[in-house]
Design an enzyme around this catalytic site. Sequence first.
Site, short mmCIF file in Angstrom:
data_model
loop_
_atom_site.label_atom_id
_atom_site.label_comp_id
_atom_site.label_asym_id
_atom_site.label_seq_id
_atom_site.Cartn_x
_atom_site.Cartn_y
_atom_site.Cartn_z
N HIS A 34 0.83 -1.22 0.00
CA HIS A 34 0.00 0.00 0.00
C HIS A 34 0.86 1.26 0.00
CE1 HIS A 34 -3.94 -1.93 0.36
NE2 HIS A 34 -3.30 -2.85 1.06
N SER A 67 -11.98 -17.80 -22.55
CA SER A 67 -11.28 -18.10 -21.30
C SER A 67 -11.30 -19.62 -21.12
CB SER A 67 -11.97 -17.42 -20.12
OG SER A 67 -11.53 -18.03 -18.92
N SER A 125 -3.26 -11.94 -10.24
CA SER A 125 -3.68 -12.62 -11.47
C SER A 125 -4.22 -11.60 -12.48
CB SER A 125 -4.74 -13.67 -11.15
OG SER A 125 -5.78 -13.09 -10.41
N ASP A 170 1.87 -3.98 -9.35
CA ASP A 170 1.61 -5.32 -9.89
C ASP A 170 1.94 -5.38 -11.38
OD1 ASP A 170 0.66 -5.50 -7.37
OD2 ASP A 170 -1.45 -5.74 -7.92
N TYR A 220 -10.28 -1.39 -0.50
CA TYR A 220 -8.99 -0.91 -1.02
C TYR A 220 -9.10 0.57 -1.42
CZ TYR A 220 -4.84 -0.67 -4.05
OH TYR A 220 -3.65 -0.31 -4.63
C1 GLA Z 1 -2.81 -4.48 -4.85
C2 GLA Z 1 -2.66 -3.32 -5.81
C3 GLA Z 1 -1.24 -2.75 -5.79
C4 GLA Z 1 -0.78 -2.46 -4.38
C5 GLA Z 1 -1.07 -3.64 -3.46
C6 GLA Z 1 -0.77 -3.33 -2.02
O1 GLA Z 1 -2.05 -5.57 -5.25
O2 GLA Z 1 -2.97 -3.73 -7.12
O3 GLA Z 1 -1.17 -1.60 -6.59
O4 GLA Z 1 -1.37 -1.28 -3.88
O5 GLA Z 1 -2.41 -4.07 -3.54
O6 GLA Z 1 0.56 -3.10 -1.84
#
Ligand code: GLA
Length: 383
Positions: A34, A67, A125, A170, A220
């Site tokens: 985060h 898929s 994923s 990610d 989130y």
């Molecule tokens: C998810 C989000 C990332 C990051 C993480 C927490 O994976 O896609 O951008 O914020 O949570 O570190």
Amino acid sequence: MDIEKVRSRFKKHFDGTEGSVYTSPGRINLIGEHTDYNGGFVFPGAIDKGMVAELKLNGTDKVCAYSIDLKDYVEFGFNEEDAPRASWARYIFGVCREIIKRGGKLQGFNTAFAGDVPLGAGMSSSAALESTYAFALNDMFNLGIDKFELAKIGQATEHNYCGVMCGIMDQFASIFGKEGSLIRLDCRSLEYKYFPFNPKGYRLCLLDTLVKHELASSAYNKRRESCEHVVATIAKKHPEVKLLRDATMEMLKEVKDEVSAEDFMRAEYVIEEIQRVLDVCDALERDDYVTVGEKMYETHHGMSKLYEVSCEELDFLNDVAKRCGVTGSRVMGGGFGGCTINLVKDELYEDFIAEAFKSFTDKFGRSPKLYEVKISDGARKLA
Ligand code: GLA
């Protein structure tokens, strides 16, 4: 990852034709959670689990997508109003749209894909899927988009088509991954550095609680809003503060009475976590895994008590790790379920895994899942 499976299903589904095959992986993150959307540091690496997709032009202005894992087939066009309903297809549609918004010219294609990144386990994923298509379309249509922009296309897909206001970690890890290396990324300047990661005498494993939080994406987004609210408050006195990365603990304390107790805790966690990434990188340069592990436990504590993105099952596994003498353990990824990442001494490994399985099953009536991870390469063409 099963390339042959993708090849044979593509053939079956699309009249015996053959296209080009691409892959992009999921990721782990050693520390720095985060922090990305706060302009801080992250420390991820790509893993040997990912998505594989085959694509071939079909001479129309439509995408025909299958898929393999979900046995679901969807067709869509390239205009905003063509957005498919199936959530898996929105990732592909979103990537196409974001490329088009950046001036890229696309034509219709057939595609089939499958993956072995566990869904909802915190191993990204969805970023693997976005990065696979961003990389593939850039290559197939010779668009000349640079790697950072490919990652941003995946991130914008999450924002604009999937409702998750995620950071860049990610998609960055999925595109930039390198075998045997973790990557420290400064999410403010986008400077990055590869750190060979080969902790002699230790193993890195993930334990999946298999908990999937229904409301994870709204929770989130709420965390992100808390951070932005604190920044706006601090910036009234310190206009140079644009992100929590720019703020110090002292600045945060100055606004203690102006923000909610909850927002204060969220920001406290983030400011500490940004520093922990740097501490871990320093420790790694000295092969000091004890410090690395201590920082991981601190992160877990912060994510559980201040950022409040852990859950009972994750806290339980973290406690088991501590009790077994595991060097470092913490919840990995966005949280609200998914995995703990564990840095375990070779000689403790078997006992720890046995104990984690036994005590988790006793307590929750089902077993967790174990994944051993290998740090691997990022997005690439396979055939
Ligand atoms: C998810 C989000 C990332 C990051 C993480 C927490 O994976 O896609 O951008 O914020 O949570 O570190």
